[in-house]
Design an enzyme around this catalytic site. Structure first.
Site, PDB file in Angstrom:
ATOM      1  NE  ARG A  58     -31.730 -14.262   0.787  1.00  0.00           N
ATOM      2  CZ  ARG A  58     -32.294 -13.295   1.505  1.00  0.00           C
ATOM      3  NH1 ARG A  58     -32.105 -12.924   2.775  1.00  0.00           N
ATOM      4  NH2 ARG A  58     -33.725 -12.782   1.123  1.00  0.00           N
ATOM      5  CB  SER A  74     -43.940  19.875 -14.079  1.00  0.00           C
ATOM      6  OG  SER A  74     -43.337  21.057 -13.100  1.00  0.00           O
ATOM      7  CE  LYS A  77     -39.473  19.866 -17.743  1.00  0.00           C
ATOM      8  NZ  LYS A  77     -39.125  20.172 -16.764  1.00  0.00           N
ATOM      9  CG  ASN A 124     -38.855  16.357 -15.721  1.00  0.00           C
ATOM     10  OD1 ASN A 124     -39.407  16.838 -16.525  1.00  0.00           O
ATOM     11  ND2 ASN A 124     -39.314  16.599 -14.511  1.00  0.00           N
ATOM     12  NE  ARG A 170     -12.142  -9.819  16.077  1.00  0.00           N
ATOM     13  CZ  ARG A 170     -11.577 -11.309  15.118  1.00  0.00           C
ATOM     14  NH1 ARG A 170     -10.593 -11.050  14.507  1.00  0.00           N
ATOM     15  NH2 ARG A 170     -12.005 -12.231  15.563  1.00  0.00           N
TER      16      ARG A 170
END
Length: 468
Positions: free
Chosen positions: A123, A279, A285, A287, A318
């Site tokens: 999956r 920020s 800012k 980022n 095992r």
């Protein structure tokens, strides 16, 4: 408070975790994969008269997650060291006398857990394949759009020669193309049935063990095998490596985005919306938060890689501790890879490209990026070595005097008495792109030619629709 609610909190996967991979490796998904295996085992044994058909039907009906007390299962597992004994007893407890003695008939704990893991990994691989398909398609669009967008090529973090943004993205598209091929090729080695009993000989499974195993594989959509892999974990290690290398390619993209979005460069940026990457103190800012997340995800995956060779050391029939390493690192690697791909798709679909800044940056250091181009242009008249020396002297002068290379080249050529060998028009960036546009076209063509259509994918099982 249950043990699940006390797992360490990961801010990284909480903010950037891929929901599909988190679901694939969730506790309930894990339990369901074991139950699906027990159902398929009972049905296959009923079909081959190892147990009665009525007992098989009763077991398949009882092996449902609604019949499982999770807290009790995990408490029993802590005492036993493994979960299947408790799981089998809860299934048996939901059955009347008779079929309750036929649950898990001839199988061993690792048969159920490994087959369940194979279902989860299948999956996971299917989800990663879908993500790679979406990312590759989006990247191919950007490669085509910017096949002719001229920018400085960079080596050792310095400007080298002109290239195009499409050509730089083309190398990434080539990597994702190869990753998708690797992933699809790995499915038959990873999505594999495990049903060989306690010591790997199938003795307890009886004379019809091989027939039952083949049928269980068919019911679950897994690949069959005649060789036990209880302690042969190369397939599991391959899955982990695939996850880490896919994340690493995403990190290569992220590193480039971080660098190219620097204020001093300003060529490519992540998508923008209000307060994205903001920020708490610096209002200006923006980022590169997706790139940062990808780098963190990839580096974490890389750190986990060292454990994969250790899981292959399990000896005899095992493991004695090596198996437990997988329980921790394999789900993490799947989540890290899926999360890196999710964030990379965000970047690629919404990246902002400043072609004007790319063009302007070619002149950032006085046109030194054209030194090789001009050397090659002069080589025909004076030879490569002499042209190299001439350009080296001119480049050094341009750098130290903060002037333009074209001007210092003419000065140096005059001083060397070869001014007449200089062409009237020096080569430009647009004249010196080599195969850049062809590279972009080839990468896009390769992606579309090699990407496998959904109906051609290898058979990858889903837990929905397993034996019932």
């Amino acid at each position: 408070m249950s043990i699940q609610s006390r797992n360490p909190f990961s801010l990284l996967t909480h903010l950037a975790g891929d929901e599909t991979q988190l679901d694939v490796f969730s506790a309930d998904s894990c339990i369901e994969s074991w139950l699906a295996t027990e159902r398929a085992l009972a049905i296959a044994q009923g079909e081959h008269a190892v147990i009665s058909a009525d007992d098989a039907a009763a077991i398949a009906a009882a092996a449902r997650i609604d019949n499982i007390d999770r807290d009790s299962l995990w408490e029993t597992s802590k005492n036993v060291g493994y979960p299947i004994l408790g799981l089998v007893r809860q299934i048996s407890g939901a059955l009347p006398e008779g079929p309750n003695g036929r649950v898990h008939y001839g199988a061993t704990t690792q048969d159920i857990m490994d087959t369940g893991l194979a279902l989860q990994l299948a999956r996971s691989l299917a989800a990663l394949d879908r993500q790679l398909g979406e990312l590759g398609d989006a990247l191919a669009v950007q490669v085509e759009a910017h096949a002719g967008t001229v920018m400085p090529g960079r080596t050792h973090a310095q400007q080298a020669v002109p290239t195009t943004f499409g050509a730089t993205l083309a190398t990434l598209l080539g990597q994702f193309t190869r990753h998708r091929e690797r992933l699809q090729q790995a499915v038959p080695r990873i999505a594999v049935i495990s049903l060989f009993g306690a010591g790997g000989t199938s003795a307890a499974l009886g004379a019809k063990s091989a027939d039952v195993r083949t049928r269980v594989a068919e019911l679950l959509g897994l690949h069959d095998t005649d060789i036990p892999w209880h302690v042969d974990r190369d397939g599991i290690a391959e899955y982990g490596w695939l996850c880490a290398t896919v994340a690493a390619t995403c990190a290569k993209l992220a590193r480039n985005i971080v660098d190219l979005s620097r204020t001093e460069i300003g060529e490519v940026f992540e998508p923008y919306n209000s307060h994205r990457g903001a920020s708490s103190t610096m209002p200006q800012k923006v980022n590169p938060i997706s790139s940062e997340a990808i780098i963190g995800l990839s580096q974490t995956a890389g750190a986990l890689l060292s454990s994969l060779s250790r899981i292959q050391e399990a000896g005899h029939e095992r493991s004695a501790g090596e198996w437990q390493i997988e329980w921790q690192v394999i789900p993490q690697l799947g989540v890290l890879a899926g999360s890196a791909l999710s964030e990379a798709l965000v970047i690629v679909r919404g990246m902002r490209v400043d072609a004007g800044r790319m063009r302007a940056n070619l002149d950032l250091d006085g046109g030194l990026v054209m030194a090789e181009a001009q050397m090659i242009q002069l080589a025909e008249a004076m030879g490569r070595e002499r042209a190299h020396d001439l350009l080296y002297t001119a480049a050094t002068r341009a750098r130290t005097t903060h002037r333009v290379l074209a001007d210092t080249l003419r000065e140096v050529a005059a001083e060397a008495g070869v001014a007449e060998l200089l062409p009237a028009q020096l080569v430009t960036a647009d004249d010196y792109l080599g195969e850049a546009k062809d590279i972009a076209a080839s990468a896009v063509r390769g992606w579309h030619n090699r990407a496998v259509a959904d109906d051609d994918l290898p058979s990858i099982p889903q837990l929905a629709g397993t034996a019932s």
